[in-house]
Design an enzyme around this catalytic site. Sequence first.
Site, PDB file in Angstrom:
ATOM      1  N   ASN A   1       0.904  -1.144  -0.084  1.00 39.91           N
ATOM      2  CA  ASN A   1      -0.095   0.064  -0.010  1.00 39.91           C
ATOM      3  C   ASN A   1       0.812   1.264   0.039  1.00 39.91           C
ATOM      4  O   ASN A   1       1.548   1.677   1.058  1.00 39.91           O
ATOM      5  CB  ASN A   1      -1.046   0.030   1.222  1.00 39.91           C
ATOM      6  CG  ASN A   1      -1.821   1.187   1.428  1.00 39.91           C
ATOM      7  OD1 ASN A   1      -1.710   2.029   0.648  1.00 39.91           O
ATOM      8  ND2 ASN A   1      -2.754   1.268   2.417  1.00 39.91           N
TER       9      ASN A   1
ATOM     10  N   ARG B   1      -2.653  -2.124  -3.429  1.00 41.49           N
ATOM     11  CA  ARG B   1      -3.746  -1.148  -2.928  1.00 41.49           C
ATOM     12  C   ARG B   1      -3.600  -0.064  -3.989  1.00 41.49           C
ATOM     13  O   ARG B   1      -2.453   0.483  -4.310  1.00 41.49           O
ATOM     14  CB  ARG B   1      -3.677  -0.798  -1.711  1.00 41.49           C
ATOM     15  CG  ARG B   1      -4.773   0.409  -1.377  1.00 41.49           C
ATOM     16  CD  ARG B   1      -4.689   1.202  -0.488  1.00 41.49           C
ATOM     17  NE  ARG B   1      -6.052   1.890  -0.169  1.00 41.49           N
ATOM     18  CZ  ARG B   1      -5.904   3.109   0.533  1.00 41.49           C
ATOM     19  NH1 ARG B   1      -4.835   3.574   1.147  1.00 41.49           N
ATOM     20  NH2 ARG B   1      -6.868   3.813   0.491  1.00 41.49           N
TER      21      ARG B   1
ATOM     22  N   HIS C   1     -12.796   3.809  -0.160  1.00 42.18           N
ATOM     23  CA  HIS C   1     -12.694   2.573   1.024  1.00 42.18           C
ATOM     24  C   HIS C   1     -13.520   1.463   0.502  1.00 42.18           C
ATOM     25  O   HIS C   1     -14.089   0.589   1.362  1.00 42.18           O
ATOM     26  CB  HIS C   1     -13.565   3.245   2.290  1.00 42.18           C
ATOM     27  CG  HIS C   1     -12.911   4.116   2.972  1.00 42.18           C
ATOM     28  ND1 HIS C   1     -13.636   5.433   3.572  1.00 42.18           N
ATOM     29  CD2 HIS C   1     -11.462   4.469   3.384  1.00 42.18           C
ATOM     30  CE1 HIS C   1     -12.658   6.169   4.228  1.00 42.18           C
ATOM     31  NE2 HIS C   1     -11.578   5.752   4.076  1.00 42.18           N
TER      32      HIS C   1
ATOM     33  N   GLY D   1     -13.043   5.848  10.197  1.00 45.89           N
ATOM     34  CA  GLY D   1     -11.549   5.918  10.560  1.00 45.89           C
ATOM     35  C   GLY D   1     -11.290   7.688  10.566  1.00 45.89           C
ATOM     36  O   GLY D   1     -12.024   8.152  10.433  1.00 45.89           O
TER      37      GLY D   1
ATOM     38  N   ARG E   1     -11.272  16.563   7.503  1.00 45.70           N
ATOM     39  CA  ARG E   1     -11.934  16.737   6.101  1.00 45.70           C
ATOM     40  C   ARG E   1     -13.410  17.307   6.226  1.00 45.70           C
ATOM     41  O   ARG E   1     -13.960  16.703   7.399  1.00 45.70           O
ATOM     42  CB  ARG E   1     -11.953  15.724   5.126  1.00 45.70           C
ATOM     43  CG  ARG E   1     -10.710  15.328   4.717  1.00 45.70           C
ATOM     44  CD  ARG E   1     -10.616  14.021   3.722  1.00 45.70           C
ATOM     45  NE  ARG E   1      -9.735  12.942   4.100  1.00 45.70           N
ATOM     46  CZ  ARG E   1      -9.498  11.858   3.920  1.00 45.70           C
ATOM     47  NH1 ARG E   1     -10.716  11.345   3.129  1.00 45.70           N
ATOM     48  NH2 ARG E   1      -8.845  11.149   4.350  1.00 45.70           N
TER      49      ARG E   1
ATOM     50  N   ASP F   1      -8.040  13.438  16.557  1.00 48.02           N
ATOM     51  CA  ASP F   1      -8.309  11.943  17.242  1.00 48.02           C
ATOM     52  C   ASP F   1      -9.328  11.973  18.049  1.00 48.02           C
ATOM     53  O   ASP F   1      -9.456  13.060  19.121  1.00 48.02           O
ATOM     54  CB  ASP F   1      -6.802  11.685  17.889  1.00 48.02           C
ATOM     55  CG  ASP F   1      -6.814  10.497  18.424  1.00 48.02           C
ATOM     56  OD1 ASP F   1      -7.580   9.985  18.966  1.00 48.02           O
ATOM     57  OD2 ASP F   1      -5.875   9.644  17.855  1.00 48.02           O
TER      58      ASP F   1
ATOM     59  N   ILE G   1     -12.616   4.250  14.689  1.00 55.50           N
ATOM     60  CA  ILE G   1     -13.693   4.586  15.498  1.00 55.50           C
ATOM     61  C   ILE G   1     -14.945   3.846  15.515  1.00 55.50           C
ATOM     62  O   ILE G   1     -15.353   3.693  16.594  1.00 55.50           O
ATOM     63  CB  ILE G   1     -14.006   6.085  14.834  1.00 55.50           C
ATOM     64  CG1 ILE G   1     -13.062   7.183  14.844  1.00 55.50           C
ATOM     65  CG2 ILE G   1     -15.283   6.572  15.823  1.00 55.50           C
ATOM     66  CD1 ILE G   1     -12.999   8.235  13.775  1.00 55.50           C
TER      67      ILE G   1
ATOM     68  N   GLU H   1     -14.691   0.540  15.332  1.00 51.12           N
ATOM     69  CA  GLU H   1     -14.452  -0.418  15.975  1.00 51.12           C
ATOM     70  C   GLU H   1     -14.439  -0.219  17.469  1.00 51.12           C
ATOM     71  O   GLU H   1     -14.579  -1.187  18.399  1.00 51.12           O
ATOM     72  CB  GLU H   1     -13.268  -1.211  15.529  1.00 51.12           C
ATOM     73  CG  GLU H   1     -13.670  -1.780  13.905  1.00 51.12           C
ATOM     74  CD  GLU H   1     -12.260  -2.170  13.551  1.00 51.12           C
ATOM     75  OE1 GLU H   1     -11.326  -2.416  14.288  1.00 51.12           O
ATOM     76  OE2 GLU H   1     -12.116  -2.109  12.218  1.00 51.12           O
TER      77      GLU H   1
ATOM     78  N   GLU I   1      -8.297  -4.863   5.162  1.00 51.90           N
ATOM     79  CA  GLU I   1      -8.217  -4.439   3.913  1.00 51.90           C
ATOM     80  C   GLU I   1      -7.057  -5.123   3.447  1.00 51.90           C
ATOM     81  O   GLU I   1      -7.056  -5.649   2.183  1.00 51.90           O
ATOM     82  CB  GLU I   1      -7.935  -2.746   3.689  1.00 51.90           C
ATOM     83  CG  GLU I   1      -9.095  -2.127   4.003  1.00 51.90           C
ATOM     84  CD  GLU I   1      -9.029  -0.571   3.925  1.00 51.90           C
ATOM     85  OE1 GLU I   1      -8.743  -0.208   5.127  1.00 51.90           O
ATOM     86  OE2 GLU I   1      -9.126   0.121   3.038  1.00 51.90           O
TER      87      GLU I   1
HETATM   88  P1  ADP Z   1      -7.103   5.910   8.973  1.00 53.08           P
HETATM   89  O1  ADP Z   1      -6.884   4.368   8.568  1.00 53.08           O
HETATM   90  O2  ADP Z   1      -8.117   6.563   8.145  1.00 53.08           O
HETATM   91  O3  ADP Z   1      -5.970   6.484   9.506  1.00 53.08           O
HETATM   92  P2  ADP Z   1      -8.133   4.164  11.302  1.00 53.08           P
HETATM   93  O4  ADP Z   1      -9.226   3.280  10.804  1.00 53.08           O
HETATM   94  O5  ADP Z   1      -6.802   3.880  11.797  1.00 53.08           O
HETATM   95  O6  ADP Z   1      -7.974   5.559  10.368  1.00 53.08           O
HETATM   96  O7  ADP Z   1      -8.825   5.264  12.436  1.00 53.08           O
HETATM   97  C1  ADP Z   1      -8.248   6.254  13.323  1.00 53.08           C
HETATM   98  C2  ADP Z   1      -9.281   6.978  13.993  1.00 53.08           C
HETATM   99  O8  ADP Z   1      -9.762   6.018  15.084  1.00 53.08           O
HETATM  100  C3  ADP Z   1      -8.469   8.153  15.043  1.00 53.08           C
HETATM  101  O9  ADP Z   1      -9.374   9.163  14.990  1.00 53.08           O
HETATM  102  C4  ADP Z   1      -8.631   7.645  16.192  1.00 53.08           C
HETATM  103  O10 ADP Z   1      -8.982   8.529  17.338  1.00 53.08           O
HETATM  104  C5  ADP Z   1      -9.730   6.621  16.292  1.00 53.08           C
HETATM  105  N1  ADP Z   1      -9.565   5.613  17.437  1.00 53.08           N
HETATM  106  C6  ADP Z   1      -8.870   4.594  17.693  1.00 53.08           C
HETATM  107  N2  ADP Z   1      -8.938   4.007  18.792  1.00 53.08           N
HETATM  108  C7  ADP Z   1      -9.968   4.596  19.375  1.00 53.08           C
HETATM  109  C8  ADP Z   1     -10.568   4.512  20.756  1.00 53.08           C
HETATM  110  N3  ADP Z   1     -10.365   3.496  21.565  1.00 53.08           N
HETATM  111  N4  ADP Z   1     -11.715   5.272  20.875  1.00 53.08           N
HETATM  112  C9  ADP Z   1     -12.156   6.360  20.007  1.00 53.08           C
HETATM  113  N5  ADP Z   1     -11.602   6.440  18.812  1.00 53.08           N
HETATM  114  C10 ADP Z   1     -10.554   5.639  18.288  1.00 53.08           C
END
Ligand code: ADP
Length: 397
Positions: A7, A90, A179, A209, A240, A283, A332, A334, A384
């Site tokens: 990727n 990817r 996605h 996410g 965004r 975050d 987020i 999950e 993915e």
């Molecule tokens: P990407 O692949 O688009 O970078 P991810 O799927 O890894 O994103 O998600 C990142 C987001 O998930 C971040 O905004 C982070 O705050 C959120 N995140 C990760 N763990 C938690 C948690 N335990 N509670 C709330 N949000 C979380």
Amino acid sequence: MKVLIINCGSSSLKYQLIDSETEAVLAKGLCERIGIDGRLVYQKAGLDKEITEAPMPTHTEAIQMVLDALKNEKTGAIASLEEIDAIGHRVVHGGEKFASSAKVDDAMIAALEECSDLAPLHNPANLIGIRVCQELMPNVPMVGVFDTAFHQTMPEEAYLYPLPIEYYEQFGIRKYGFHGTSHSFVSKETAKFLGLDPENSKIIVCHLGNGASVSAVKNGKCVDTSMGLTPLAGLAMGTRCGDIDPSIVDFLGKKLDLDAAAVTQILNKKSGVFGLSRGLSSDFRDLAAAAESGNHDAAVALDVFAYRVKTTIGAYAAAMDGVDAIAFTAGIGENSAEVRTSILDGLTFLGIKIDEEKNKLRGENMKISTEDSAVSVCVIPTNEELAICRDTVAILG
Ligand code: ADP
């Protein structure tokens, strides 16, 4: 088969080596700061992460370092490169040319070059990854897996923008969606997990996410999704803005004396929950903590985020004339029970009932709705890389 998943981003590269029979990850990691200085993170299954700082002027050195790490005598996952049977790449944008994953050949490379202006930050980097792998492993078959492909089944009424139709015909301006690999994987996993017939089911997937999108999947096919020509559209995201009145670009440009490209940069990098929280954070963990301790901006940012997801779910239930299941996935989706609760609160008109105890649990595939809920709601972790591996094997036979 041992499949290497690549990727490739503009200054980074994520990789995994997967055994397609067992679907086990043999090794994984990433290269960061390519073209700046260079940092390789490598982790063989069962061992600790190794971090190597070394110059990576281009993606060629980065991929060479990944291959060297994979066949390293002590911590390598393979004895020689001959063991890599296939590579899955990817690719962000496949335009209208690719409605499914496909074997990499000269025609694909030409087609990707053609649609690079649709994803100027991503496709050129994806192409570099493909070319470097061709150079370093000329005999290994490769497959391109597109973020846009799964959404190619959308009907015209969903993908056409109400603009002069010539712009679609001449410039390809339409909704593509992103996605797709995740939406495809999660919708299939959801159907399997809930025992739904994939050919006769209505599933809404919320991929939440840093980048976030929702899709409506009817009978296994995507019928609508929230991202558009680019991944800037739809939901409010980390940085965004998602959907806004298009006049804002001109209006803000005049106020700030910026051109459209500079305003678009603000919409991509300084907006979303980051912008709403006055730059506090993109975050969700930071925002939740701040909201908890009384920060109004953070609380509002979280509300706006949830509201957008909720109203999109409502729209997609209308698009499919019903919904059997809603699946939450990505960082987020999950991990945050609070965000899920806040999204689902107010969807009782769909007959949704959440079991708050189950919602608090963490784990693999989980159903968080009650037995008498009219719609099954679940948390389905996305994967993915595994989806790319499965497609690569399916295509190469
Ligand atoms: P990407 O692949 O688009 O970078 P991810 O799927 O890894 O994103 O998600 C990142 C987001 O998930 C971040 O905004 C982070 O705050 C959120 N995140 C990760 N763990 C938690 C948690 N335990 N509670 C709330 N949000 C979380």
